[in-house]
Design a protein around this motif. Structure first.
Motif, PDB file in Angstrom:
ATOM      1  N   HIS A  38      56.560  68.166  55.348  1.00 40.81           N
ATOM      2  CA  HIS A  38      57.741  69.172  55.441  1.00 40.81           C
ATOM      3  C   HIS A  38      57.545  70.267  54.402  1.00 40.81           C
ATOM      4  O   HIS A  38      57.648  71.580  54.603  1.00 40.81           O
ATOM      5  CB  HIS A  38      59.139  68.422  54.952  1.00 40.81           C
ATOM      6  CG  HIS A  38      60.278  69.008  54.848  1.00 40.81           C
ATOM      7  ND1 HIS A  38      60.779  69.667  55.959  1.00 40.81           N
ATOM      8  CD2 HIS A  38      60.888  69.591  54.111  1.00 40.81           C
ATOM      9  CE1 HIS A  38      61.847  70.639  56.032  1.00 40.81           C
ATOM     10  NE2 HIS A  38      62.014  70.555  54.559  1.00 40.81           N
ATOM     11  N   HIS A  39      56.907  69.908  53.081  1.00 45.33           N
ATOM     12  CA  HIS A  39      56.546  71.095  52.300  1.00 45.33           C
ATOM     13  C   HIS A  39      55.513  71.999  52.771  1.00 45.33           C
ATOM     14  O   HIS A  39      55.562  73.262  52.919  1.00 45.33           O
ATOM     15  CB  HIS A  39      55.964  70.355  51.090  1.00 45.33           C
ATOM     16  CG  HIS A  39      55.678  71.492  49.914  1.00 45.33           C
ATOM     17  ND1 HIS A  39      56.506  71.940  49.058  1.00 45.33           N
ATOM     18  CD2 HIS A  39      54.426  72.020  49.800  1.00 45.33           C
ATOM     19  CE1 HIS A  39      55.951  73.241  48.477  1.00 45.33           C
ATOM     20  NE2 HIS A  39      54.691  72.926  48.844  1.00 45.33           N
ATOM     21  N   LEU A  40      54.367  71.310  53.472  1.00 42.68           N
ATOM     22  CA  LEU A  40      53.345  72.377  54.182  1.00 42.68           C
ATOM     23  C   LEU A  40      53.949  73.336  55.404  1.00 42.68           C
ATOM     24  O   LEU A  40      53.306  74.254  55.554  1.00 42.68           O
ATOM     25  CB  LEU A  40      52.280  71.241  54.498  1.00 42.68           C
ATOM     26  CG  LEU A  40      51.325  70.629  53.747  1.00 42.68           C
ATOM     27  CD1 LEU A  40      50.403  69.980  54.203  1.00 42.68           C
ATOM     28  CD2 LEU A  40      50.939  71.777  52.799  1.00 42.68           C
ATOM     29  N   GLU A  41      55.048  72.707  56.008  1.00 45.05           N
ATOM     30  CA  GLU A  41      55.458  73.723  56.843  1.00 45.05           C
ATOM     31  C   GLU A  41      56.146  74.780  56.486  1.00 45.05           C
ATOM     32  O   GLU A  41      56.171  75.761  57.384  1.00 45.05           O
ATOM     33  CB  GLU A  41      56.723  72.846  57.726  1.00 45.05           C
ATOM     34  CG  GLU A  41      56.218  71.574  58.726  1.00 45.05           C
ATOM     35  CD  GLU A  41      57.236  70.740  59.058  1.00 45.05           C
ATOM     36  OE1 GLU A  41      58.567  71.217  58.864  1.00 45.05           O
ATOM     37  OE2 GLU A  41      57.058  69.760  59.801  1.00 45.05           O
ATOM     38  N   ARG A  42      56.457  74.960  54.908  1.00 48.28           N
ATOM     39  CA  ARG A  42      57.153  76.085  54.596  1.00 48.28           C
ATOM     40  C   ARG A  42      56.315  76.820  53.389  1.00 48.28           C
ATOM     41  O   ARG A  42      56.581  77.859  53.088  1.00 48.28           O
ATOM     42  CB  ARG A  42      58.514  75.937  54.059  1.00 48.28           C
ATOM     43  CG  ARG A  42      59.503  75.230  55.109  1.00 48.28           C
ATOM     44  CD  ARG A  42      60.449  74.635  54.381  1.00 48.28           C
ATOM     45  NE  ARG A  42      60.317  73.406  53.638  1.00 48.28           N
ATOM     46  CZ  ARG A  42      60.650  73.133  52.334  1.00 48.28           C
ATOM     47  NH1 ARG A  42      61.240  73.974  51.552  1.00 48.28           N
ATOM     48  NH2 ARG A  42      60.210  71.852  51.859  1.00 48.28           N
ATOM     49  N   HIS A  43      55.338  76.062  53.010  1.00 42.80           N
ATOM     50  CA  HIS A  43      54.497  76.662  51.868  1.00 42.80           C
ATOM     51  C   HIS A  43      52.821  76.344  52.258  1.00 42.80           C
ATOM     52  O   HIS A  43      52.335  75.455  52.969  1.00 42.80           O
ATOM     53  CB  HIS A  43      54.863  75.992  50.534  1.00 42.80           C
ATOM     54  CG  HIS A  43      56.243  76.103  50.285  1.00 42.80           C
ATOM     55  ND1 HIS A  43      57.219  75.198  50.741  1.00 42.80           N
ATOM     56  CD2 HIS A  43      56.841  76.935  49.562  1.00 42.80           C
ATOM     57  CE1 HIS A  43      58.439  75.526  50.370  1.00 42.80           C
ATOM     58  NE2 HIS A  43      58.140  76.636  49.654  1.00 42.80           N
ATOM     59  N   CYS A  44      52.108  77.356  51.690  1.00 45.62           N
ATOM     60  CA  CYS A  44      50.623  77.003  51.747  1.00 45.62           C
ATOM     61  C   CYS A  44      50.181  76.677  50.407  1.00 45.62           C
ATOM     62  O   CYS A  44      50.658  76.991  49.165  1.00 45.62           O
ATOM     63  CB  CYS A  44      49.969  78.602  51.807  1.00 45.62           C
ATOM     64  SG  CYS A  44      50.463  79.328  53.312  1.00 45.62           S
ATOM     65  N   VAL A  45      49.088  75.718  50.606  1.00 38.09           N
ATOM     66  CA  VAL A  45      48.794  75.095  49.271  1.00 38.09           C
ATOM     67  C   VAL A  45      47.012  75.116  49.579  1.00 38.09           C
ATOM     68  O   VAL A  45      46.668  75.103  50.694  1.00 38.09           O
ATOM     69  CB  VAL A  45      49.136  73.558  49.140  1.00 38.09           C
ATOM     70  CG1 VAL A  45      50.454  73.516  48.983  1.00 38.09           C
ATOM     71  CG2 VAL A  45      48.763  72.701  50.018  1.00 38.09           C
ATOM     72  N   ASP A  46      46.443  74.964  48.381  1.00 39.99           N
ATOM     73  CA  ASP A  46      44.859  74.917  48.408  1.00 39.99           C
ATOM     74  C   ASP A  46      44.308  73.490  48.446  1.00 39.99           C
ATOM     75  O   ASP A  46      43.279  73.220  48.786  1.00 39.99           O
ATOM     76  CB  ASP A  46      44.172  75.715  47.379  1.00 39.99           C
ATOM     77  CG  ASP A  46      44.720  77.032  47.248  1.00 39.99           C
ATOM     78  OD1 ASP A  46      44.499  77.933  48.409  1.00 39.99           O
ATOM     79  OD2 ASP A  46      45.138  77.826  46.364  1.00 39.99           O
ATOM     80  N   LEU A  47      44.922  72.598  47.671  1.00 40.62           N
ATOM     81  CA  LEU A  47      44.642  71.377  47.588  1.00 40.62           C
ATOM     82  C   LEU A  47      45.597  70.582  47.426  1.00 40.62           C
ATOM     83  O   LEU A  47      47.013  70.385  46.771  1.00 40.62           O
ATOM     84  CB  LEU A  47      43.625  71.324  46.045  1.00 40.62           C
ATOM     85  CG  LEU A  47      43.180  70.227  45.602  1.00 40.62           C
ATOM     86  CD1 LEU A  47      41.767  70.393  45.098  1.00 40.62           C
ATOM     87  CD2 LEU A  47      43.906  69.346  44.371  1.00 40.62           C
ATOM     88  N   ILE A  48      45.335  69.063  47.826  1.00 42.83           N
ATOM     89  CA  ILE A  48      46.502  68.179  47.587  1.00 42.83           C
ATOM     90  C   ILE A  48      45.770  66.896  47.063  1.00 42.83           C
ATOM     91  O   ILE A  48      44.520  66.561  47.113  1.00 42.83           O
ATOM     92  CB  ILE A  48      46.827  67.453  49.260  1.00 42.83           C
ATOM     93  CG1 ILE A  48      47.379  68.713  50.061  1.00 42.83           C
ATOM     94  CG2 ILE A  48      47.905  66.432  48.892  1.00 42.83           C
ATOM     95  CD1 ILE A  48      47.733  68.154  51.308  1.00 42.83           C
ATOM     96  N   ILE A  49      46.599  66.336  46.157  1.00 46.37           N
ATOM     97  CA  ILE A  49      46.233  65.123  45.211  1.00 46.37           C
ATOM     98  C   ILE A  49      47.070  64.069  46.079  1.00 46.37           C
ATOM     99  O   ILE A  49      48.336  64.157  45.823  1.00 46.37           O
ATOM    100  CB  ILE A  49      46.486  65.244  43.797  1.00 46.37           C
ATOM    101  CG1 ILE A  49      45.610  66.398  43.081  1.00 46.37           C
ATOM    102  CG2 ILE A  49      46.155  63.969  43.167  1.00 46.37           C
ATOM    103  CD1 ILE A  49      45.938  66.746  41.679  1.00 46.37           C
ATOM    104  N   LEU A  50      46.539  63.102  46.683  1.00 48.27           N
ATOM    105  CA  LEU A  50      47.394  61.981  47.671  1.00 48.27           C
ATOM    106  C   LEU A  50      46.975  60.567  47.060  1.00 48.27           C
ATOM    107  O   LEU A  50      45.887  60.345  47.245  1.00 48.27           O
ATOM    108  CB  LEU A  50      47.016  62.613  48.968  1.00 48.27           C
ATOM    109  CG  LEU A  50      47.445  61.590  50.161  1.00 48.27           C
ATOM    110  CD1 LEU A  50      48.994  61.780  50.251  1.00 48.27           C
ATOM    111  CD2 LEU A  50      46.856  62.025  51.228  1.00 48.27           C
ATOM    112  N   ASP A  51      48.167  59.749  47.006  1.00 50.96           N
ATOM    113  CA  ASP A  51      48.101  58.375  46.724  1.00 50.96           C
ATOM    114  C   ASP A  51      47.858  57.823  48.210  1.00 50.96           C
ATOM    115  O   ASP A  51      48.324  58.257  49.079  1.00 50.96           O
ATOM    116  CB  ASP A  51      49.412  57.917  46.116  1.00 50.96           C
ATOM    117  CG  ASP A  51      49.132  56.444  45.558  1.00 50.96           C
ATOM    118  OD1 ASP A  51      48.022  55.940  45.564  1.00 50.96           O
ATOM    119  OD2 ASP A  51      50.027  55.829  45.495  1.00 50.96           O
ATOM    120  N   ILE A  52      47.108  56.736  48.110  1.00 52.34           N
ATOM    121  CA  ILE A  52      46.733  56.092  49.478  1.00 52.34           C
ATOM    122  C   ILE A  52      48.026  55.221  49.843  1.00 52.34           C
ATOM    123  O   ILE A  52      48.246  55.421  50.911  1.00 52.34           O
ATOM    124  CB  ILE A  52      45.461  55.201  49.179  1.00 52.34           C
ATOM    125  CG1 ILE A  52      44.241  56.146  49.322  1.00 52.34           C
ATOM    126  CG2 ILE A  52      45.277  54.252  50.468  1.00 52.34           C
ATOM    127  CD1 ILE A  52      43.086  55.248  49.134  1.00 52.34           C
TER     128      ILE A  52
END
Length: 462
Positions: A59-73
């Motif tokens: 939902h955040h990516l639908e409204r904002h641009c990011v360069d990098l994601i730190i993602l828990d598995i």
């Protein structure tokens, strides 16, 4: 999913300079991890948003641009690995660093296959995260730099990049370049075909604060209307027939630098509106993708057409014209540059004689006068091709300049027919190789017809 908190960082670390790092999204269901990463990265001047699930992240990516994601598995609902696969399928162009408290060899292999840039085990120190982010940033920089260098090497044919000449018209142009270059504004370069518009674009780039970043050039007339959007913005796998794998576009590779769009008047109307939107919003969307990506690119365009007339005829968008023509530079045709013609001819003679491995030719006063008097409808490109042909045949084709045929031979007394034929063959085959085997492109570079090149290739069995 509960896990140990990261090992404590050095709380005495000072805040660093304002945001220069990537815009980062942290996705972890543990509030302690989110707070730790947000606080630690923001202290270093980076912009960070933290959410607790893949659904919130999407939902955040639908409204904002990011360069990098730190993602828990291990996340509630959709797992980090599942979302990572969806991200790449949707065209996300950034890096993803996976973190987990429960990793084995199979998980690591699956993470790499899914496109993860790194996998870090909990508990971790903040230095591990910062180092991983640094590797991502450096890898992205090198990918862009290598792409640009490959294009430049493939295109370069031995001539210098500097603007040569001391005529009043060129001195005025150079003064305008010095004045305009530091500005971030778009620039429109006007001039006849062959006058050296790309040299002006490169001069604008090298004299700007973007000089250490990429300079990427595209001739809009050289790419089919069906493919130019994908060339500029990139595309996803399967976005159109023949798109067997995802590919990043030229806006991506020019990030931080300059994108030169030559022959902008050839851009299809449908794509003109998309380019206008990119110039206004500084975001691109790859063909077949849903995610918009931020870009930091200065656009310099060039044309040999009268774009005002094209606007009046309905072939070019008026709003795009005014957006591009914030500053307009006119490159004078060669016939208006006086003795610059002789200086350019000597420059080409020195460069090309070394490249072809033949002695240079003399340029006497009679030939100088003929060079200055010639109208040069093909401009600098025509002059360069004339010098190249003269070196190959050992004399200037004086009839092309309105002088009686006769000849100015090489300093070594000329070359026999067999040597000239071998030099010609070696040169043509080298240009053909530089053109990737594309005979139409090679013929244009050589200044001969496609039919002539085909006949030569048939003779040599190529």
């Amino acid at each position: 999913m509960s896990a140990d908190l990261p090992l404590a960082e050095d709380e005495r670390a000072p805040a660093e300079q304002a945001a220069t790092g990537p815009v980062t999204l942290v996705v972890d269901d543990e509030e302690g991890i989110r707070n730790f990463l947000s606080r630690s990265l923001e202290r270093r001047g980076w912009r960070v948003t933290a959410v607790s699930s893949a659904e919130e992240g999407a939902h955040h990516l639908e409204r904002h641009c990011v360069d990098l994601i730190i993602l828990d598995i291990a996340l509630p609902g959709r797992s980090g690995l599942e979302w990572l696969k969806d991200l790449h399928g949707a065209g996300f162009g950034g890096d993803v660093i996976l973190i987990t408290a429960f990793a084995d060899l199979d998980t690591a292999i699956e993470a790499l296959r899914a496109g993860a840039a790194d996998l870090i085990l909990k508990p971790f120190r903040i230095e591990q995260i910062v180092t991983a982010i640094g590797r991502c940033v450096e890898r992205t920089r090198l990918q862009r730099e290598n792409f640009v260098l490959r294009r430049q090497l493939a295109k370069r044919r031995g001539s210098g990049d500097e603007i040569v000449g001391r005529s009043p018209a060129i001195l005025r142009l150079q003064a305008l370049i010095e004045r305009v270059a530091p500005s971030p504004s778009t620039v429109l370069i006007e001039g006849e075909s062959g006058v050296g518009k790309e040299l002006v674009a490169r001069a604008l780039h090298t004299r700007s604060h973007r000089t250490e970043r990429p300079f990427v050039a595209l001739n809009c007339a050289a790419v089919s209307a069906d493919l130019i959007e994908a060339e500029l913005f990139g595309h996803l796998r399967g976005a159109f027939t023949g798109a067997k794998e995802a590919r990043k576009g030229l806006f991506y590779y020019a990030h931080g630098g300059t994108l030169f769009l030559d022959e902008i008047g050839e851009l299809p109307l449908a794509l003109q509106s998309k380019l206008l939107r990119v110039l206004e919003e500084r975001r691109i969307r790859p063909v077949g993708g849903e995610q918009e990506l931020p870009v930091d690119v200065r656009v310099v365009a060039a044309t040999n057409r009268d774009l005002k007339a094209e606007v009046a005829a309905g072939r070019f968008r008026q709003d795009l014209f005014y957006r591009l023509a914030v500053m307009t530079l006119r490159v004078p045709p060669l016939r208006e540059r006086g003795d610059d013609v002789v200086e350019l001819a000597r420059r080409f003679m020195g460069v090309l004689s070394l490249r072809l491995g033949v002695p240079p030719l003399d340029i006497d006063p009679e030939l100088e006068a003929a060079l200055v008097a010639h109208p040069w409808p093909g401009n600098v490109r025509e002059l360069r091709n004339l010098v190249e042909r003269a070196l190959l045949f050992g004399e200037f084709p004086l009839e092309d300049l309105g002088l009686p045929a006769g000849g100015i031979e090489t300093a070594g007394g000329g070359a026999d027919g067999r040597m000239l034929a071998e030099v010609e063959k070696r040169h043509i085959l080298a240009v053909l190789a530089e053109s990737g085997g594309n005979r139409a492109r090679a013929a244009l570079a050589l200044g001969v017809s496609r039919k002539t090149l085909d006949r030569k290739c048939t003779e040599w069995g190529v």
